[in-house]
Motif scaffolding. Structure first.
Motif, PDB file in Angstrom:
ATOM      1  N   UNK A   1     -12.285   6.885  -8.269  1.00 20.74           N
ATOM      2  CA  UNK A   1     -10.880   7.113  -7.908  1.00 20.74           C
ATOM      3  C   UNK A   1     -10.175   7.959  -8.968  1.00 20.74           C
ATOM      4  N   UNK A   2      -9.502   9.012  -8.518  1.00 20.28           N
ATOM      5  CA  UNK A   2      -8.907   9.941  -9.468  1.00 20.28           C
ATOM      6  C   UNK A   2      -7.404  10.108  -9.295  1.00 20.28           C
ATOM      7  N   UNK A   3      -6.793   9.281  -8.439  1.00 18.24           N
ATOM      8  CA  UNK A   3      -5.355   9.370  -8.247  1.00 18.24           C
ATOM      9  C   UNK A   3      -4.934  10.302  -7.134  1.00 18.24           C
ATOM     10  N   UNK A   4      -5.887  11.006  -6.538  1.00 16.29           N
ATOM     11  CA  UNK A   4      -5.546  11.915  -5.447  1.00 16.29           C
ATOM     12  C   UNK A   4      -5.658  11.243  -4.078  1.00 16.29           C
ATOM     13  N   UNK A   5      -6.110  10.011  -4.065  1.00 18.87           N
ATOM     14  CA  UNK A   5      -6.140   9.229  -2.828  1.00 18.87           C
ATOM     15  C   UNK A   5      -5.260   8.003  -3.024  1.00 18.87           C
ATOM     16  N   UNK A   6      -4.154   7.960  -2.299  1.00 13.12           N
ATOM     17  CA  UNK A   6      -3.258   6.808  -2.355  1.00 13.12           C
ATOM     18  C   UNK A   6      -2.864   6.445  -0.925  1.00 13.12           C
ATOM     19  N   UNK A   7      -2.286   5.278  -0.767  1.00 11.33           N
ATOM     20  CA  UNK A   7      -1.892   4.851   0.571  1.00 11.33           C
ATOM     21  C   UNK A   7      -0.546   4.164   0.563  1.00 11.33           C
ATOM     22  N   UNK A   8       0.148   4.276   1.682  1.00  8.81           N
ATOM     23  CA  UNK A   8       1.389   3.544   1.875  1.00  8.81           C
ATOM     24  C   UNK A   8       1.138   2.394   2.835  1.00  8.81           C
ATOM     25  N   UNK A   9       1.501   1.191   2.443  1.00  3.67           N
ATOM     26  CA  UNK A   9       1.208   0.002   3.241  1.00  3.67           C
ATOM     27  C   UNK A   9       2.462  -0.853   3.393  1.00  3.67           C
ATOM     28  N   UNK A  10       2.557  -1.548   4.527  1.00  5.64           N
ATOM     29  CA  UNK A  10       3.622  -2.539   4.644  1.00  5.64           C
ATOM     30  C   UNK A  10       3.056  -3.923   4.339  1.00  5.64           C
ATOM     31  N   UNK A  11       3.950  -4.867   4.137  1.00  7.82           N
ATOM     32  CA  UNK A  11       3.493  -6.192   3.724  1.00  7.82           C
ATOM     33  C   UNK A  11       2.760  -6.927   4.834  1.00  7.82           C
ATOM     34  N   UNK A  12       2.959  -6.516   6.091  1.00  8.69           N
ATOM     35  CA  UNK A  12       2.203  -7.138   7.185  1.00  8.69           C
ATOM     36  C   UNK A  12       0.713  -6.889   6.992  1.00  8.69           C
ATOM     37  N   UNK A  13       0.364  -5.637   6.696  1.00  9.50           N
ATOM     38  CA  UNK A  13      -1.038  -5.282   6.475  1.00  9.50           C
ATOM     39  C   UNK A  13      -1.567  -5.949   5.208  1.00  9.50           C
ATOM     40  N   UNK A  14      -0.731  -5.991   4.179  1.00  5.69           N
ATOM     41  CA  UNK A  14      -1.186  -6.463   2.877  1.00  5.69           C
ATOM     42  C   UNK A  14      -1.292  -7.982   2.771  1.00  5.69           C
ATOM     43  N   UNK A  15      -0.377  -8.701   3.434  1.00  3.23           N
ATOM     44  CA  UNK A  15      -0.320 -10.145   3.188  1.00  3.23           C
ATOM     45  C   UNK A  15      -0.378 -11.016   4.441  1.00  3.23           C
ATOM     46  N   UNK A  16      -0.142 -10.441   5.616  1.00  2.00           N
ATOM     47  CA  UNK A  16      -0.252 -11.224   6.851  1.00  2.00           C
ATOM     48  C   UNK A  16      -1.625 -11.068   7.489  1.00  2.00           C
ATOM     49  N   UNK A  17      -2.046  -9.820   7.700  1.00  2.64           N
ATOM     50  CA  UNK A  17      -3.330  -9.557   8.360  1.00  2.64           C
ATOM     51  C   UNK A  17      -4.498 -10.271   7.677  1.00  2.64           C
ATOM     52  N   UNK A  18      -4.595 -10.258   6.336  1.00  3.92           N
ATOM     53  CA  UNK A  18      -5.727 -10.954   5.705  1.00  3.92           C
ATOM     54  C   UNK A  18      -5.762 -12.452   5.998  1.00  3.92           C
ATOM     55  N   UNK A  19      -4.607 -13.020   6.320  1.00  2.32           N
ATOM     56  CA  UNK A  19      -4.550 -14.445   6.633  1.00  2.32           C
ATOM     57  C   UNK A  19      -4.724 -14.742   8.117  1.00  2.32           C
ATOM     58  N   UNK A  20      -4.749 -13.699   8.931  1.00  2.62           N
ATOM     59  CA  UNK A  20      -4.876 -13.873  10.373  1.00  2.62           C
ATOM     60  C   UNK A  20      -6.233 -13.431  10.907  1.00  2.62           C
ATOM     61  N   UNK A  21      -6.892 -12.534  10.182  1.00  2.00           N
ATOM     62  CA  UNK A  21      -8.166 -11.992  10.649  1.00  2.00           C
ATOM     63  C   UNK A  21      -9.254 -12.257   9.615  1.00  2.00           C
ATOM     64  N   UNK A  22     -10.307 -12.898  10.047  1.00  5.21           N
ATOM     65  CA  UNK A  22     -11.379 -13.260   9.116  1.00  5.21           C
ATOM     66  C   UNK A  22     -12.436 -12.172   8.979  1.00  5.21           C
ATOM     67  N   UNK A  23     -12.372 -11.153   9.835  1.00  3.58           N
ATOM     68  CA  UNK A  23     -13.447 -10.157   9.855  1.00  3.58           C
ATOM     69  C   UNK A  23     -13.066  -8.823   9.223  1.00  3.58           C
ATOM     70  N   UNK A  24     -11.952  -8.762   8.501  1.00  4.20           N
ATOM     71  CA  UNK A  24     -11.595  -7.493   7.864  1.00  4.20           C
ATOM     72  C   UNK A  24     -12.557  -7.216   6.710  1.00  4.20           C
TER      73      UNK A  24
END
Length: 240
Positions: A1-24
């Protein structure tokens, strides 16, 4: 990783989805490096104009008088709208009936149309409907009243002390990105959201501009991930 790949995420993806889907196939704490919080979206409790609810206390009283008889709309099972109302109902000791839609906008539109009486929504989704008199904003889920809606009480002051809910957007980098690059990305992100034109554009979209240090975002992510794990388990919420 060199800093040229970044992402914008909302908290649903970051903190809800991991608790709702076991296969991510990714782990938000293991596979990503926090950079900066960008902005939050404040939320509100909305009611149709043909309902009798003027405050959170009105809704709580009505729900206690008729358990399970009041419907609320959400953007779908396991959506932020679903979690917000489930948390509200649990804290208030009431039972409401969940009506999932295929998106938050459809749920809000049906409250405005009087097809469903109440729901929680991000204010960016419903501000125009509120200002246009198409639905009623009966409480905001912030700690203090909002300058945009100074006459609208907080849910905390109008029926459920201590209740708070919002959503947020953040910048993340891949795990392993060098710390000096993360620091540079953070500085650029904080400078960007401090720019008056950027702030104006974000505020016009209904965001509250924030900015944060990378460690602050990391702590917020861990805290909310744990909170939603507890809430989702306790309330039996599933991403059906």
């Amino acid at each position: 990783p060199d800093g040229y790949t970044i992402g914008g995420f909302n908290d649903s993806v970051m903190t809800m989805v991991p608790n709702l889907q076991s296969n991510i196939r990714w782990d938000i704490l293991r596979d990503f490096e926090p950079v900066s919080l960008v902005a939050t979206v404040e939320w509100g409790l909305i009611a149709s104009n043909n309902s009798s609810y003027k405050t959170a206390a009105d809704l709580i009283a009505a729900a206690k008088a008729a358990p399970g008889k009041i419907d609320y709309g959400s953007g779908g099972p396991g959506s932020p709208q679903h979690l917000a109302m489930a948390m509200f109902a649990s804290a208030a000791g009431i039972s409401l009936t969940h009506v999932p839609y295929k998106g938050a906008t459809q749920a809000a539109t049906d409250v405005a149309a009087g097809q469903i009486p109440v729901g929680f929504q991000g204010l960016g989704t419903v501000a125009a409907l509120v200002r246009g008199g198409q639905l009623r904003l009966i409480g905001v889920t912030t700690e203090k009243r909002l300058s945009q809606f100074p006459d609208v009480p907080t849910v905390s002051e109008s029926g459920l002390p201590g209740f708070f809910f919002n959503s947020w957007f953040a910048i993340m980098a891949p795990a392993g990105t060098p710390k000096d690059i993360v620091a540079r990305l953070n500085a650029e992100a904080v400078n960007a959201v401090a720019d008056p034109e950027v702030r104006r554009k974000l505020e016009d979209l209904g965001f509250v501009v924030r900015g944060s240090s990378a460690p602050e975002l990391g702590a917020l992510t861990r805290e909310q991930l744990a909170k939603y794990a507890r809430v989702i388990k306790e309330m039996g919420i599933a991403n059906e």
